[in-house]
Design a protein around this motif. Structure first.
Motif, PDB file in Angstrom:
ATOM      1  N   ALA A  55       3.690 -46.142   2.345  1.00  0.00           N
ATOM      2  CA  ALA A  55       2.463 -45.505   1.563  1.00  0.00           C
ATOM      3  C   ALA A  55       1.486 -46.520   1.286  1.00  0.00           C
ATOM      4  N   ALA A  92      -2.295 -46.523   2.634  1.00  0.00           N
ATOM      5  CA  ALA A  92      -3.810 -46.324   1.593  1.00  0.00           C
ATOM      6  C   ALA A  92      -4.537 -47.507   1.684  1.00  0.00           C
ATOM      7  N   ILE A 135      -8.543 -43.918  -3.457  1.00  0.00           N
ATOM      8  CA  ILE A 135      -7.310 -44.444  -2.663  1.00  0.00           C
ATOM      9  C   ILE A 135      -6.851 -45.941  -3.084  1.00  0.00           C
ATOM     10  N   VAL A 143      -4.518 -45.316  -5.868  1.00  0.00           N
ATOM     11  CA  VAL A 143      -3.284 -45.050  -5.540  1.00  0.00           C
ATOM     12  C   VAL A 143      -2.589 -46.379  -4.810  1.00  0.00           C
ATOM     13  N   ALA A 144      -3.209 -47.052  -4.229  1.00  0.00           N
ATOM     14  CA  ALA A 144      -2.488 -48.252  -3.664  1.00  0.00           C
ATOM     15  C   ALA A 144      -2.183 -49.016  -4.505  1.00  0.00           C
ATOM     16  N   ASP A 188      -4.585 -38.423  -4.553  1.00  0.00           N
ATOM     17  CA  ASP A 188      -4.563 -38.955  -3.210  1.00  0.00           C
ATOM     18  C   ASP A 188      -4.993 -37.807  -2.133  1.00  0.00           C
ATOM     19  N   SER A 221      -5.523 -41.542   7.809  1.00  0.00           N
ATOM     20  CA  SER A 221      -4.771 -42.519   7.225  1.00  0.00           C
ATOM     21  C   SER A 221      -4.409 -42.007   5.931  1.00  0.00           C
ATOM     22  N   ALA A 222      -5.294 -41.623   5.347  1.00  0.00           N
ATOM     23  CA  ALA A 222      -5.214 -41.073   3.605  1.00  0.00           C
ATOM     24  C   ALA A 222      -3.948 -39.977   3.838  1.00  0.00           C
ATOM     25  N   SER A 232      -0.806 -41.055   4.096  1.00  0.00           N
ATOM     26  CA  SER A 232       0.033 -41.690   2.676  1.00  0.00           C
ATOM     27  C   SER A 232       0.160 -40.219   1.731  1.00  0.00           C
TER      28      SER A 232
END
Lengths: 206, 202
Positions: free
Chosen positions: B52, B56, B96, B99-100, B137, B180-181, B184
């Protein structure tokens, strides 16, 4: 002498009786209190879970209805914009209505599982099923609300970089209804997050 | 007489040895199985967090570096497109990245659940925070997806014109960032389910 010894013998049985009854009462009280508090805590969580589901159902049905009935017809014809706006003019709003209707249906179908959790507070399977399904449905609900919110923001403010003009100056009522629907659905998302946390707390070992 | 007594002793000793070992093996197996089941879930949890984080970071980096300058000036559109031209893409990059950052900070708690598979507090904490991160996210990914869809197709009802015919590379990168988001988002959803399964009584 003989009489005195008889009197002493009578006293001993009363002492034994008192001590035994005291122990028995204490044991019973402790057991009762422990059982009541344990079941009570979990049952209270389950009842709160059920009430939150009812609130989420009301909010999601409200959101879908407001978005679905958000049509507006202008009393005059303008040069650049057509004279009618509805939710089905924009794919994000179509997705919103469908997704929120699915969420509301799931919530209605999940009520029996929530009732099972109230009746049997220590059962694990229904709570685990509710947690997994709630996670998937909150993702669907959040995606619908976010997509509609970004389009609503664009409708209100437009964007100079891409030459996308705002439409809310002409369709004020339409935009107001759409914004209301997005806000209502955001409230439902908060309810869902609380529901997931409640399920997790109820699942953990006591 | 002597040979008879020797014969009797041998099977008795061997049978008692076997009996003595069996219960120990059984107990060890049960204990290892319980820990192994939860530890396996914790290791899977840790690996999913790494996946993930990668998804992210890729999403934020792709969106952040999606600038494109056209070699000529057009009449209606400006000649440069970037993620900060649209508030939704700005929100995407910030959300994002948050979140990362959260996922990186959550790795120590995931390691704790590997070392102590039966601990409850770190799993409960991870589940609550994972749920909040999942919501953030999903919101960022879906908002950006709606704008990317609009950039590709436009909308005749609102007279919003598509811009991807001029800015092909920009739209391609933003689309990649959105995909890609969503990857995740999928990983985070599985993480929440794993935490729930791990919390239940064995």
């Amino acid at each position: 002498m003989a009489k005195e010894s008889t009197t002493i013998d009578v006293g001993e049985p009363s002492t034994v009786t008192k001590s035994s009854s005291h122990v028995v009462k204490d044991a019973k009280k402790k057991g009762f209190v422990a059982v009541a508090s344990r079941g009570g805590a979990k049952r209270g969580l389950a009842i709160f879970d059920f009430l939150l589901r009812l609130a989420a159902i009301a909010v999601t049905i409200g959101a879908a209805s407001v978005m679905y009935t958000a049509e507006e017809t202008l009393p005059f014809f303008t040069q650049f914009l057509q004279f009618q706006a509805g939710y089905d003019d924009l794919p994000a709003f179509q997705y919103f209505v469908i997704a929120v209707a699915v969420v509301a249906s799931y919530l209605v179908l999940s009520l029996p599982f929530s009732i099972v959790s109230i009746v049997r507070p220590h059962a694990v399977a229904p709570r685990l099923i509710l947690l997994i399904c709630d996670t998937l449905v909150v993702t669907l609900n959040t995606s619908a609300a976010a997509a509609a919110a970004s389009i609503t923001y664009l409708a209100h403010n437009g964007n100079q970089s891409t030459n996308w003009l705002p439409i809310c100056q002409q369709f004020g009522d339409f935009c107001q209804n759409v914004s209301t629907a997005v806000v209502a659905d955001s409230i439902a998302i908060l309810f869902f997050i609380v529901l997931i946390i409640i399920s997790a707390i109820a699942l953990k070992r006591h | 007489m002597k040979s008879d007594s020797i014969a009797v002793d041998v099977p008795a000793e061997s049978s008692s040895v076997i009996k003595g070992k069996a219960p120990l093996l059984g107990l060890a197996r049960d204990h290892t199985g319980s820990g192994g089941y939860k530890r396996g879930l914790s290791i899977f949890d840790f690996l999913l967090r790494l996946a993930a984080i990668v998804a992210a970071l890729a999403a934020a980096a792709t969106m952040g570096t999606s600038d494109e300058t056209l070699p000529f000036f057009t009449q209606f559109l400006q000649f440069e497109a970037s993620y900060d031209d649209l508030p939704t893409f700005q929100f995407f990059v910030v959300a994002i990245a948050i979140v990362a950052g959260y996922l990186v900070l959550s790795l120590p708690f995931s390691v704790v659940t590997i070392v102590r598979p039966l601990a409850v507090a770190p799993r409960l904490l991870l589940l609550v925070l994972d749920t909040a991160a999942l919501a953030l996210d999903t919101a960022a990914a879906s908002a950006a997806a709606a704008i990317v869809y609009l950039a590709h197709n436009g909308n005749t009802n609102t007279n919003w014109l598509p811009i991807c015919q001029q800015f092909g590379d920009f739209c391609q990168k933003t689309s990649g960032a959105v995909v890609s988001a969503f990857a995740s988002v999928t990983f985070l959803a599985i993480l929440v389910v794993i935490s729930g399964v791990s919390l239940k009584r064995p």
